[in-house]
Motif scaffolding. Sequence first.
Motif, PDB file in Angstrom:
ATOM      1  N   HIS A 142       0.834  -1.207   0.000  1.00  0.00           N
ATOM      2  CA  HIS A 142       0.000   0.000   0.000  1.00  0.00           C
ATOM      3  C   HIS A 142       0.869   1.258   0.000  1.00  0.00           C
ATOM      4  N   ARG A 155      -0.865   4.594  -0.998  1.00  0.00           N
ATOM      5  CA  ARG A 155      -1.937   4.587   0.018  1.00  0.00           C
ATOM      6  C   ARG A 155      -1.282   4.658   1.392  1.00  0.00           C
ATOM      7  N   ASP A 210      -5.686  -7.114  -1.391  1.00  0.00           N
ATOM      8  CA  ASP A 210      -6.152  -5.740  -1.585  1.00  0.00           C
ATOM      9  C   ASP A 210      -5.124  -4.947  -2.392  1.00  0.00           C
ATOM     10  N   LYS A 249      -9.457  -1.084  -7.788  1.00  0.00           N
ATOM     11  CA  LYS A 249      -9.994  -0.332  -6.635  1.00  0.00           C
ATOM     12  C   LYS A 249      -9.512   1.102  -6.699  1.00  0.00           C
TER      13      LYS A 249
END
Lengths: 130, 57
Positions: A29, A34, A121, A130
Amino acid sequence: MARRQPASTETNGAALVCAMAWAVPGAGHLWLGRMQKGIAFLVALPLMYGIGLWLEGQIFSFDLSQPLVALAALADLGIGVPYFIARMLGIGDGRVVSVTYEYGNSFLVVAGLLNTLVVLDAYDIALGRK
Amino acid sequence: MTSHVGLMLLFSGFVSLVFALLMKDDVAEQMRFGAALFAGFVAAGLALGWLMFAFPL
């Protein structure tokens, strides 16, 4: 309009992100920008794993004669580098008679499984889903 | 902090945090979802605990 990368390059990049995300919780991430999520995973998941070790939980070995133990070992491995650090330091043998032994196992196994979800994810983010 | 309730709260906190971050992108939504998950975990844990007190395995 940005040109889309060829599918193989995109998949290779996503695989690299997955490897990073598995090895260091949250690294995938962070790499993908992120920051909030990456830092939270980087702190929370190794901390959860450390608490599992502190509670005298056991890092299971791969014993294929006992399928459930082998699955727990696979889940333990899901945390990445902290697994190998614990192994190298010789911690994670577990103390079955400790009152917190089962709690420790739960923390260790679930930390590994949660990191596996974090890897998936990161993979989705890397592929632009996403 | 090695009490059963304390460890359950800690465990619920970690799991709620990670699920909230994975499922939601907006910080306010993460807080709401995480709090609801945490409350659900704790309520379910306490309910199951009392159920096992009444009907021990």
